[in-house]
Each structure stands twice: as C-alpha cells, then as structure tokens.
Motif scaffolding. Structure first.
Motif, PDB file in Angstrom:
ATOM      1  N   TYR A   1     -10.951   0.254  -6.221  1.00 50.46           N
ATOM      2  CA  TYR A   1      -9.960  -0.825  -6.169  1.00 50.46           C
ATOM      3  C   TYR A   1      -9.606  -1.288  -7.581  1.00 50.46           C
ATOM      4  O   TYR A   1      -8.434  -1.496  -7.900  1.00 50.46           O
TER       5      TYR A   1
ATOM      6  N   ASN B   1       0.798  -1.222   0.000  1.00 47.95           N
ATOM      7  CA  ASN B   1       0.000   0.000   0.000  1.00 47.95           C
ATOM      8  C   ASN B   1       0.831   1.272   0.000  1.00 47.95           C
ATOM      9  O   ASN B   1       0.327   2.332  -0.335  1.00 47.95           O
TER      10      ASN B   1
ATOM     11  N   THR C   1      -9.164  -1.923   1.345  1.00 51.14           N
ATOM     12  CA  THR C   1     -10.261  -1.336   2.126  1.00 51.14           C
ATOM     13  C   THR C   1      -9.783  -0.917   3.511  1.00 51.14           C
ATOM     14  O   THR C   1     -10.245   0.090   4.045  1.00 51.14           O
ATOM     15  N   TYR C   2      -8.855  -1.672   4.096  1.00 51.31           N
ATOM     16  CA  TYR C   2      -8.293  -1.278   5.388  1.00 51.31           C
ATOM     17  C   TYR C   2      -7.593   0.071   5.265  1.00 51.31           C
ATOM     18  O   TYR C   2      -7.794   0.967   6.080  1.00 51.31           O
ATOM     19  N   GLN C   3      -6.787   0.216   4.220  1.00 47.33           N
ATOM     20  CA  GLN C   3      -6.082   1.476   3.986  1.00 47.33           C
ATOM     21  C   GLN C   3      -7.076   2.602   3.727  1.00 47.33           C
ATOM     22  O   GLN C   3      -6.918   3.709   4.248  1.00 47.33           O
TER      23      GLN C   3
ATOM     24  N   ARG D   1     -10.213   2.856   4.752  1.00 49.28           N
ATOM     25  CA  ARG D   1     -10.905   3.232   5.992  1.00 49.28           C
ATOM     26  C   ARG D   1     -10.035   4.113   6.877  1.00 49.28           C
ATOM     27  O   ARG D   1     -10.520   5.068   7.490  1.00 49.28           O
TER      28      ARG D   1
ATOM     29  N   LYS E   1     -16.130   1.469  -3.395  1.00 48.90           N
ATOM     30  CA  LYS E   1     -14.751   1.076  -3.075  1.00 48.90           C
ATOM     31  C   LYS E   1     -14.270  -0.018  -4.026  1.00 48.90           C
ATOM     32  O   LYS E   1     -13.094  -0.077  -4.378  1.00 48.90           O
ATOM     33  N   ARG E   2     -15.174  -0.873  -4.440  1.00 46.61           N
ATOM     34  CA  ARG E   2     -14.821  -1.939  -5.387  1.00 46.61           C
ATOM     35  C   ARG E   2     -14.319  -1.332  -6.697  1.00 46.61           C
ATOM     36  O   ARG E   2     -13.325  -1.772  -7.255  1.00 46.61           O
TER      37      ARG E   2
ATOM     38  N   SER F   1      -4.339  -7.041  -2.055  1.00 48.29           N
ATOM     39  CA  SER F   1      -5.677  -7.632  -2.013  1.00 48.29           C
ATOM     40  C   SER F   1      -6.724  -6.549  -1.762  1.00 48.29           C
ATOM     41  O   SER F   1      -6.401  -5.428  -1.348  1.00 48.29           O
ATOM     42  N   TYR F   2      -7.968  -6.918  -1.983  1.00 46.39           N
ATOM     43  CA  TYR F   2      -9.070  -5.984  -1.763  1.00 46.39           C
ATOM     44  C   TYR F   2      -9.185  -5.633  -0.287  1.00 46.39           C
ATOM     45  O   TYR F   2      -9.434  -4.483   0.070  1.00 46.39           O
ATOM     46  N   SER F   3      -8.974  -6.611   0.595  1.00 45.80           N
ATOM     47  CA  SER F   3      -9.105  -6.337   2.029  1.00 45.80           C
ATOM     48  C   SER F   3      -8.025  -5.372   2.511  1.00 45.80           C
ATOM     49  O   SER F   3      -8.301  -4.500   3.345  1.00 45.80           O
ATOM     50  N   SER F   4      -6.796  -5.490   2.008  1.00 44.70           N
ATOM     51  CA  SER F   4      -5.751  -4.541   2.417  1.00 44.70           C
ATOM     52  C   SER F   4      -6.056  -3.148   1.870  1.00 44.70           C
ATOM     53  O   SER F   4      -5.784  -2.144   2.535  1.00 44.70           O
TER      54      SER F   4
END
Length: 119
Positions: free
Chosen positions: A86, A57, A102-104, A106, A82-83, A97-100
């Motif tokens: 991404y 990131n 979205t964490y960033q 947020r 967000k998708r 990844s998508y989860s990393s």
C-alpha cells in the motif's frame, strides 16, 4: 427497509400461519405494500444493473495485480506485507484508503488463487 429476518417472518406468517396481509402489516407495524412485496418475491436480493466505475482503484488495478503476483513468488522471508505494498502504491500516486486497497487486493488474490490453503 426491512431486514432478512423480518422478510422471512412475513413469509412464515403468510404461508404457514395463513394470516392476511393486513393482519401481518398491523402486527409488525409496517406498510401493507411492504408485506405484499415480501410475499411476492421468493428471495430478497440486491441486484446491480450497471457496473460502477472504480474511480480510485481502477487505474491501479493492474499495478496491484502485478505486485501481488510478484510477491506470491518470493520466498517467505522476502515477501512484502499488504501495508508495505500500500505504501509503495501511495508513493506512485494512489489516493485511496487502505481499506479500499485491501478489499481490491483480496479480490485479486481470490481470482488468482493466491494465499488459498486447502483444508
């Protein structure tokens, strides 16, 4: 490693029930050194001494911030999900990844105060 509940229970047995460290260790089935450590430290926290690098990131943090700021200023029907953000970043070479992502996202939104509704 013991959990927060066990940590608090050890402190309860030692300070309130006045049990010895050896008795607590025997009752709970853990090592005496663990009991001693739990009694010695008032709070159980994980402290990170050095900030870790963000290999995935790190390079895209400014771009994510720019897209989120731009997106927050758009009318509701023109905002990107967000998708979709991404997918745009992936086209630019993002390998995370998508989860990393979205964490960033947020964390950035929290810093900027985006999407925060008052109660």
């Amino acid at each position: 490693m013991i959990g927060k509940i066990q940590y608090n229970y050890i402190r309860f047995l030692y300070f309130n029930k006045h049990k010895s460290q050896r008795a607590i260790a025997k009752e709970m089935g853990i090592h005496r050194a663990t009991v001693k450590k739990a009694i010695k430290n008032p709070e159980q926290k994980y402290h990170m001494n050095v900030d870790r690098d963000k290999p995935v990131n790190g390079d895209f943090e400014k771009r994510i911030k720019h897209l989120l700021e731009y997106n927050s200023k758009q009318p509701k029907n023109q905002k990107l999900t967000k998708r979709r953000i991404y997918e745009i970043i992936c086209e630019e070479g993002y390998k995370g990844s998508y989860s990393s992502f979205t964490y960033q996202a947020r964390k950035i939104e929290e810093k900027l105060g985006i999407n925060q509704k008052e109660g």
